[in-house]
Enzyme design. Structure first.
Site, PDB file in Angstrom:
ATOM      1  N   GLU A 100     -48.828  17.741  59.183  1.00  0.00           N
ATOM      2  CA  GLU A 100     -48.612  19.023  59.854  1.00  0.00           C
ATOM      3  C   GLU A 100     -48.488  20.158  58.852  1.00  0.00           C
ATOM      4  OE1 GLU A 100     -48.860  20.672  62.293  1.00  0.00           O
ATOM      5  OE2 GLU A 100     -48.181  19.759  64.160  1.00  0.00           O
ATOM      6  N   ASP A 101     -48.852  21.343  59.276  1.00  0.00           N
ATOM      7  CA  ASP A 101     -48.623  22.508  58.418  1.00  0.00           C
ATOM      8  C   ASP A 101     -47.178  22.984  58.533  1.00  0.00           C
ATOM      9  OD1 ASP A 101     -49.334  23.126  61.052  1.00  0.00           O
ATOM     10  OD2 ASP A 101     -49.998  25.136  60.551  1.00  0.00           O
ATOM     11  N   ASP A 104     -41.569  23.573  63.498  1.00  0.00           N
ATOM     12  CA  ASP A 104     -40.835  24.792  63.867  1.00  0.00           C
ATOM     13  C   ASP A 104     -39.756  24.406  64.890  1.00  0.00           C
ATOM     14  OD1 ASP A 104     -40.131  27.404  64.391  1.00  0.00           O
ATOM     15  OD2 ASP A 104     -42.076  28.026  65.140  1.00  0.00           O
ATOM     16  N   PHE A 153     -42.275  35.217  60.104  1.00  0.00           N
ATOM     17  CA  PHE A 153     -43.614  34.922  60.608  1.00  0.00           C
ATOM     18  C   PHE A 153     -44.557  34.654  59.445  1.00  0.00           C
ATOM     19  CE2 PHE A 153     -45.833  34.498  64.493  1.00  0.00           C
ATOM     20  CZ  PHE A 153     -47.135  34.388  64.067  1.00  0.00           C
ATOM     21  N   ARG A 166     -55.872  32.296  58.620  1.00  0.00           N
ATOM     22  CA  ARG A 166     -55.843  30.886  58.196  1.00  0.00           C
ATOM     23  C   ARG A 166     -56.467  30.710  56.820  1.00  0.00           C
ATOM     24  NH1 ARG A 166     -54.465  27.698  62.765  1.00  0.00           N
ATOM     25  NH2 ARG A 166     -55.362  28.362  64.737  1.00  0.00           N
TER      26      ARG A 166
END
Ligand code: PRP
Length: 181
Positions: A100-101, A104, A153, A166
């Site tokens: 996963e990046d 959260d 963010f 991205r």
């Protein structure tokens, strides 16, 4: 336009990402030396991370992709995890590592872990580049973490805002005016 004009500050530089990937790859190579694991890349955010990570590993690793969505184009999690593309192979009896990046709220990985238990994976581990611990809504613990990030963010290196940013080579914090409009 230049993407970098929308970035308030660089949080993790290209050099730091390289270093993080080296360390994660070394640890994973050691832990999975004789296991022929399946790395399940969760699209789309984790693609850049996956491709850099596996190129630093000299052990057999299978690569599969799943597309899961929980955010849409907004910045708040809806808590609604949808499977948009499933795996093409069985994971029964296999050692699975989710790539996963970012973790959260934890909702995506919690749902995927439960799903893969029902599919009888032999083991299920989570490798995430970024861990945004402050935002957690469910108890998900990653086994391999690149680094923790504050509740800001973040975009770049796979992470988007409305499908943009991205392709930035680093992780940056987006200027608030970009998502407040
Ligand atoms: C992001 C990220 C994780 C998920 C993490 O994906 O790649 O899959 O959100 O958030 P959570 O812990 O709150 O569930 P997103 O749905 O934005 O899709 P994308 O990777 O295609 O951008």
């Amino acid at each position: 336009m230049r993407l970098s004009d929308d970035i308030e500050k660089v949080l993790i530089s290209e050099e730091q990402l390289e270093q993080i990937n080296e360390e994660l790859a070394a640890q994973l190579s050691k832990d999975y030396a004789d296991k022929n694991p399946i790395f399940v890349c969760v699209l789309k955010g984790a693609v850049l991370f996956l491709t850099d990570l596996v190129r630093k590993m000299d052990i057999p690793v299978e690569i599969e992709f799943m597309d899961v969505s929980s955010y849409g184009d907004g910045i708040k999690s809806s808590g609604d995890v949808k499977i948009l593309k499933d795996l093409d192979v069985s994971v029964a009896g296999r050692d699975v590592v989710f790539i996963e990046d970012i973790v959260d709220t934890g909702l995506t990985l919690a749902a995927l872990t439960e799903l893969f238990k029902t599919r009888n994976a032999k083991s299920i581990k989570i490798c995430t580049l970024l861990d945004k611990k402050e935002n957690r809504q469910v108890n998900v613990k990653s086994d391999y973490i690149g680094t923790t990030v504050p509740n800001e963010f973040v975009v770049g290196y796979g992470l988007d805002y409305a499908e943009k940013y991205r392709n930035l080579p680093y992780i940056g914090v987006l200027k608030p005016e970009i998502y407040q409009n």
